[in-house]
Design an enzyme around this catalytic site. Structure first.
Site, PDB file in Angstrom:
ATOM      1  N   THR A  68       0.811  -1.225   0.000  1.00 20.67           N
ATOM      2  CA  THR A  68       0.000   0.000   0.000  1.00 20.67           C
ATOM      3  C   THR A  68       0.845   1.277   0.000  1.00 20.67           C
ATOM      4  OG1 THR A  68      -0.076  -0.045   2.407  1.00 20.67           O
ATOM      5  CG2 THR A  68      -1.907  -1.103   1.251  1.00 20.67           C
ATOM      6  N   GLY A  69       2.175   1.110  -0.155  1.00 28.00           N
ATOM      7  CA  GLY A  69       3.038   2.302  -0.203  1.00 28.00           C
ATOM      8  C   GLY A  69       4.096   2.328   0.892  1.00 28.00           C
ATOM      9  N   TRP A  72       7.696   3.567  -0.140  1.00 32.36           N
ATOM     10  CA  TRP A  72       7.715   5.026  -0.317  1.00 32.36           C
ATOM     11  C   TRP A  72       7.697   5.740   1.040  1.00 32.36           C
ATOM     12  CZ3 TRP A  72       3.126   8.326  -2.556  1.00 32.36           C
ATOM     13  CH2 TRP A  72       3.604   9.595  -2.931  1.00 32.36           C
ATOM     14  N   HIS A 127       3.841  -4.556   9.578  1.00 29.31           N
ATOM     15  CA  HIS A 127       2.556  -4.787   8.904  1.00 29.31           C
ATOM     16  C   HIS A 127       1.513  -5.294   9.916  1.00 29.31           C
ATOM     17  CE1 HIS A 127       4.088  -4.056   4.954  1.00 29.31           C
ATOM     18  NE2 HIS A 127       4.779  -5.171   4.840  1.00 29.31           N
ATOM     19  N   SER A 157      -1.358  -4.932  -6.957  1.00 32.28           N
ATOM     20  CA  SER A 157       0.052  -4.809  -6.591  1.00 32.28           C
ATOM     21  C   SER A 157       0.528  -6.075  -5.873  1.00 32.28           C
ATOM     22  CB  SER A 157       0.239  -3.585  -5.694  1.00 32.28           C
ATOM     23  OG  SER A 157       1.596  -3.366  -5.429  1.00 32.28           O
ATOM     24  N   LYS A 287       4.883  -0.046 -10.804  1.00 36.16           N
ATOM     25  CA  LYS A 287       4.428   1.089 -11.607  1.00 36.16           C
ATOM     26  C   LYS A 287       4.336   2.365 -10.794  1.00 36.16           C
ATOM     27  CE  LYS A 287       1.770  -0.191 -15.602  1.00 36.16           C
ATOM     28  NZ  LYS A 287       0.426  -0.165 -16.216  1.00 36.16           N
TER      29      LYS A 287
HETATM   30  P1  A3P Z   1       2.306  -0.905  -7.748  1.00 38.27           P
HETATM   31  O1  A3P Z   1       2.464  -2.395  -7.693  1.00 38.27           O
HETATM   32  O2  A3P Z   1       0.894  -0.473  -7.916  1.00 38.27           O
HETATM   33  O3  A3P Z   1       3.223  -0.268  -8.726  1.00 38.27           O
HETATM   34  P2  A3P Z   1       4.774  -1.547  -0.735  1.00 38.27           P
HETATM   35  O4  A3P Z   1       5.902  -0.584  -0.754  1.00 38.27           O
HETATM   36  O5  A3P Z   1       3.861  -1.387   0.419  1.00 38.27           O
HETATM   37  O6  A3P Z   1       5.254  -2.939  -0.940  1.00 38.27           O
HETATM   38  O7  A3P Z   1       3.857  -1.153  -1.965  1.00 38.27           O
HETATM   39  C1  A3P Z   1       4.325  -1.347  -3.262  1.00 38.27           C
HETATM   40  C2  A3P Z   1       3.680  -0.369  -4.197  1.00 38.27           C
HETATM   41  O8  A3P Z   1       4.294   0.919  -4.032  1.00 38.27           O
HETATM   42  C3  A3P Z   1       3.932  -0.761  -5.633  1.00 38.27           C
HETATM   43  O9  A3P Z   1       2.777  -0.321  -6.324  1.00 38.27           O
HETATM   44  C4  A3P Z   1       5.185   0.021  -5.964  1.00 38.27           C
HETATM   45  O10 A3P Z   1       5.395   0.203  -7.340  1.00 38.27           O
HETATM   46  C5  A3P Z   1       4.875   1.335  -5.259  1.00 38.27           C
HETATM   47  N1  A3P Z   1       6.081   2.113  -4.962  1.00 38.27           N
HETATM   48  C6  A3P Z   1       7.302   1.676  -4.630  1.00 38.27           C
HETATM   49  N2  A3P Z   1       8.143   2.695  -4.430  1.00 38.27           N
HETATM   50  C7  A3P Z   1       7.437   3.829  -4.648  1.00 38.27           C
HETATM   51  C8  A3P Z   1       7.768   5.230  -4.604  1.00 38.27           C
HETATM   52  N3  A3P Z   1       8.986   5.639  -4.311  1.00 38.27           N
HETATM   53  N4  A3P Z   1       6.769   6.108  -4.868  1.00 38.27           N
HETATM   54  C9  A3P Z   1       5.523   5.702  -5.166  1.00 38.27           C
HETATM   55  N5  A3P Z   1       5.162   4.401  -5.238  1.00 38.27           N
HETATM   56  C10 A3P Z   1       6.100   3.465  -4.963  1.00 38.27           C
END
Ligand code: A3P
Length: 320
Positions: A68-69, A72, A127, A157, A287
């Site tokens: 869920t981000g 990031w 988590h 994702s 993505k």
């Molecule tokens: P998508 O699979 O939709 O691209 P987590 O970090 O909780 O594992 O979540 C992964 C999701 O965050 C993935 O989404 C990933 O691409 C996205 N993600 C990873 N790094 C990111 C960043 N620096 N900024 C925005 N989204 C990011």
């Protein structure tokens, strides 16, 4: 391993053998413990930290449901907290390490060894659902930052993450439709998704000064405002000089999907190499967009998950 450690593992295995279990999204058994489903590996870690973990009262927890981000948010909080050590972004650890290697993970790194961390950087990620957090975290009144995301995007994702992980282990991924069915039934590591959200949401309403509730979508829409909000919440607001000097923008660029996903370490490095849960760093970057679910789920599937979320979140005041 100490005799005590072995006995403990045996006890956890005994507890696990009494729990309901089910085959989950990645084909392994997940166990139902205190209302949530867990992969055995992280469940053992959770039971251990519930019993033993002691935070520093200054610790700030970065909490989320997987995909869920988290990556990031870890990068941003780490960059914000350590910025006084930056003399220009070139020295940030984020340039040479995966964000997950900059912020220790409660139910793995700290479950294995509480000293698997730099105490001077008071950040820990987890988590674990709010209701299952070690009581010590609540009684120490630690701050928590929670991020969540549209359920459809989180599911897509997650499916890609598990599929890539399985392919790298030469195991066929579970079909998308079957995984979707399980997710809609609440079965996922740390699921049900909605209960995870609701636990932190309700706690954030009760203790707004302790729990900051964010969404991936809001953060994407106005990253600068959220970087400032994060700094303020963590007790290290940007000074006027910093703002005028472009510090906020520098942190946003450093932590952006484009920047991080193109770093050598994140393209070719490995997370927790030489362990049974080793994984390529690149799998954490796919993505980084809002609404990509529509390229992978049918409109009917999307509507079904929206309905489930609407029903579950009804009356809570939480809108995603
Ligand atoms: P998508 O699979 O939709 O691209 P987590 O970090 O909780 O594992 O979540 C992964 C999701 O965050 C993935 O989404 C990933 O691409 C996205 N993600 C990873 N790094 C990111 C960043 N620096 N900024 C925005 N989204 C990011």
């Amino acid at each position: 391993e100490s005799a005590e450690g072995k006995n403990e593992a045996k006890n956890y295995n005994e507890v696990m053998s009494t729990l309901p279990k089910v085959k989950s999204l990645n084909g392994y058994d997940y166990y139902l413990y205190q209302g949530f489903w867990y992969a055995p590996f992280f469940l053992e870690g959770l039971m251990s930290v519930q019993e033993h973990f002691n935070p520093q009262s200054t610790d700030i927890f970065v909490a989320s449901f997987p995909k869920t981000g988290t990556t990031w948010l870890k990068a941003l909080t780490f960059a914000i907290l350590t910025r006084s050590r930056l003399s220009g972004s070139t020295t940030s650890a984020l340039l040479s390490k995966l964000p997950h290697d900059c912020v220790p993970f409660l139910e793995y790194d700290l479950a294995q060894n509480p000293s698997n961390r730099d105490l001077a950087i008071p950040l820990v990620s987890t988590h674990v659902p709010y209701s299952c957090l070690p009581k010590s975290i609540i009684s120490a009144s630690c701050k928590i930052i929670y991020i969540c995301r549209d359920a459809k995007d989180a599911f897509v994702s997650l499916w890609y993450f598990l599929a890539k992980q399985r392919r790298s282990e030469n195991v066929e991924p579970l079909p998308l439709e079957k995984s979707f069915e399980l997710f809609c039934n609440g079965i996922a590591n740390y699921g049900p998704y909605w209960d995870h959200l609701l636990g932190y949401w309700r706690a954030s309403l009760e203790f707004p000064e302790k729990i900051l509730f964010l969404t991936y979508e809001e953060m994407k829409k106005d990253t600068a405002a959220h970087v400032k909000k994060l700094a303020e919440f963590m007790g290290c607001s940007f000074t006027l000089e910093e703002e005028e000097g472009g510090e906020v923008q520098m942190i946003i660029s450093l932590c952006s999907f484009e920047k991080l996903s193109n770093l050598e370490v994140n393209k070719n490095g490995k997370h927790r190499p030489d362990t049974s849960i080793a994984i390529q760093n690149s799998i954490y970057f796919r993505k980084g967009e809002i609404g990509d679910w529509a390229n992978h789920l049918t409109p009917e599937m999307g509507a079904r998950l929206d309905d489930i979320m609407d029903q579950k979140l009804k009356g809570s005041g939480l809108k995603l």
